[in-house]
Design a protein around this motif. Structure first.
Motif, short mmCIF file in Angstrom:
data_model
loop_
_atom_site.label_atom_id
_atom_site.label_comp_id
_atom_site.label_asym_id
_atom_site.label_seq_id
_atom_site.Cartn_x
_atom_site.Cartn_y
_atom_site.Cartn_z
N ASP A 36 40.29 40.40 39.09
CA ASP A 36 39.43 39.21 39.11
C ASP A 36 39.45 38.50 37.76
O ASP A 36 39.55 37.28 37.70
CB ASP A 36 37.99 39.60 39.47
CG ASP A 36 37.86 40.10 40.89
OD1 ASP A 36 38.76 39.83 41.70
OD2 ASP A 36 36.85 40.77 41.18
N GLU A 40 40.98 34.78 36.98
CA GLU A 40 40.14 33.74 36.38
C GLU A 40 40.82 33.11 35.16
O GLU A 40 40.78 31.89 34.98
CB GLU A 40 38.80 34.35 35.98
CG GLU A 40 37.80 33.36 35.46
CD GLU A 40 36.47 34.02 35.13
OE1 GLU A 40 35.69 33.36 34.41
OE2 GLU A 40 36.22 35.14 35.57
N SER A 44 42.06 29.16 34.97
CA SER A 44 41.56 28.28 33.92
C SER A 44 42.71 27.70 33.10
O SER A 44 42.59 26.59 32.56
CB SER A 44 40.56 29.00 33.02
OG SER A 44 41.19 30.06 32.34
N GLU A 51 36.12 24.54 39.19
CA GLU A 51 34.79 25.16 39.26
C GLU A 51 34.74 26.04 40.50
O GLU A 51 35.19 25.64 41.57
CB GLU A 51 33.71 24.07 39.36
CG GLU A 51 33.57 23.27 38.10
CD GLU A 51 32.41 22.29 38.16
OE1 GLU A 51 31.45 22.57 38.91
OE2 GLU A 51 32.49 21.27 37.49
N PRO A 52 34.20 27.26 40.37
CA PRO A 52 34.13 28.16 41.53
C PRO A 52 33.30 27.57 42.65
O PRO A 52 32.38 26.78 42.41
CB PRO A 52 33.46 29.42 40.96
CG PRO A 52 33.58 29.32 39.49
CD PRO A 52 33.69 27.87 39.15
N TRP A 53 33.61 27.96 43.88
CA TRP A 53 32.90 27.46 45.04
C TRP A 53 31.51 28.05 45.16
O TRP A 53 30.60 27.42 45.69
CB TRP A 53 33.67 27.76 46.30
CG TRP A 53 34.98 27.06 46.41
CD1 TRP A 53 35.49 26.13 45.54
CD2 TRP A 53 35.94 27.21 47.43
NE1 TRP A 53 36.72 25.72 45.95
CE2 TRP A 53 37.02 26.36 47.13
CE3 TRP A 53 36.01 27.97 48.57
CZ2 TRP A 53 38.14 26.25 47.93
CZ3 TRP A 53 37.14 27.86 49.37
CH2 TRP A 53 38.19 27.00 49.05
N PHE A 54 31.34 29.29 44.72
CA PHE A 54 30.04 29.94 44.82
C PHE A 54 29.90 30.97 43.72
O PHE A 54 30.87 31.36 43.08
CB PHE A 54 29.85 30.61 46.19
CG PHE A 54 30.88 31.64 46.51
CD1 PHE A 54 30.68 32.97 46.16
CD2 PHE A 54 32.05 31.31 47.17
CE1 PHE A 54 31.63 33.93 46.44
CE2 PHE A 54 33.01 32.27 47.47
CZ PHE A 54 32.79 33.58 47.10
N GLU A 55 28.69 31.41 43.49
CA GLU A 55 28.39 32.44 42.50
C GLU A 55 28.12 33.75 43.23
O GLU A 55 27.68 33.76 44.38
CB GLU A 55 27.16 32.04 41.69
CG GLU A 55 27.37 30.81 40.82
CD GLU A 55 28.41 31.03 39.73
OE1 GLU A 55 28.44 32.13 39.15
OE2 GLU A 55 29.19 30.09 39.48
N PRO A 56 28.34 34.90 42.58
CA PRO A 56 28.06 36.19 43.22
C PRO A 56 26.57 36.33 43.56
O PRO A 56 25.71 35.83 42.83
CB PRO A 56 28.45 37.23 42.17
CG PRO A 56 29.25 36.50 41.15
CD PRO A 56 28.91 35.05 41.26
N LEU A 57 26.29 37.00 44.68
CA LEU A 57 24.90 37.24 45.07
C LEU A 57 24.22 38.25 44.16
O LEU A 57 23.05 38.14 43.84
CB LEU A 57 24.83 37.73 46.52
CG LEU A 57 25.38 36.78 47.58
CD1 LEU A 57 25.37 37.46 48.94
CD2 LEU A 57 24.56 35.50 47.61
N GLU A 59 24.93 40.33 40.52
CA GLU A 59 25.76 40.53 39.33
C GLU A 59 25.38 41.87 38.71
O GLU A 59 24.24 42.04 38.25
CB GLU A 59 25.51 39.40 38.34
CG GLU A 59 26.45 39.39 37.16
CD GLU A 59 27.87 39.02 37.52
OE1 GLU A 59 28.78 39.59 36.90
OE2 GLU A 59 28.07 38.19 38.42
N GLU A 66 29.53 48.16 37.71
CA GLU A 66 30.49 47.48 38.58
C GLU A 66 31.58 48.45 39.01
O GLU A 66 31.97 48.49 40.18
CB GLU A 66 31.09 46.29 37.84
CG GLU A 66 32.01 45.44 38.67
CD GLU A 66 32.49 44.22 37.93
OE1 GLU A 66 33.27 43.47 38.54
OE2 GLU A 66 32.11 44.01 36.76
#
Length: 95
Positions: A36, A40, A44, A51-57, A59, A66
């Motif tokens: 990941d 990223e 970039s 810009e990412p489509w969504f953020e993690p639910l 973190e 993790e």
């Protein structure tokens, strides 16, 4: 094959798997990053305005947590696959 030699063979295989897992961690030094993070960085570089489509639910608070979640997910998946294989093999042997 008789029962004791089959058990011994399984232990040898388990020791071999553990050895093959631990040896690279001891002798190979370096940064163990995930795909990941690498993806990223490449994105970039290719498209700086992306810009990412969504953020993690959720973190995780640290990299260790993790890793724990990832390895737990892998262990659960391996358990499910092992159970399914054993179930089908047992069904075939009973027929």
């Amino acid at each position: 094959m008789n029962k004791p030699s089959l058990t011994r063979q399984n232990w040898y295989l388990a020791i071999a798997v553990v050895t093959l897992t631990v040896i690279p961690l001891i002798f190979v030094r370096g940064e163990y990053g995930g795909a990941d993070g690498q993806a990223e960085e490449v994105i970039s570089e290719v498209n700086p305005s992306y810009e990412p489509w969504f953020e993690p639910l959720l973190e995780p608070p640290s990299g260790e947590i993790e890793s724990l979640l990832f390895s737990s997910q892998a262990a659960i998946g391996a358990g499910v696959i092992g159970y399914a294989i054993g179930l089908y093999k047992g069904r075939n042997q009973n027929k």
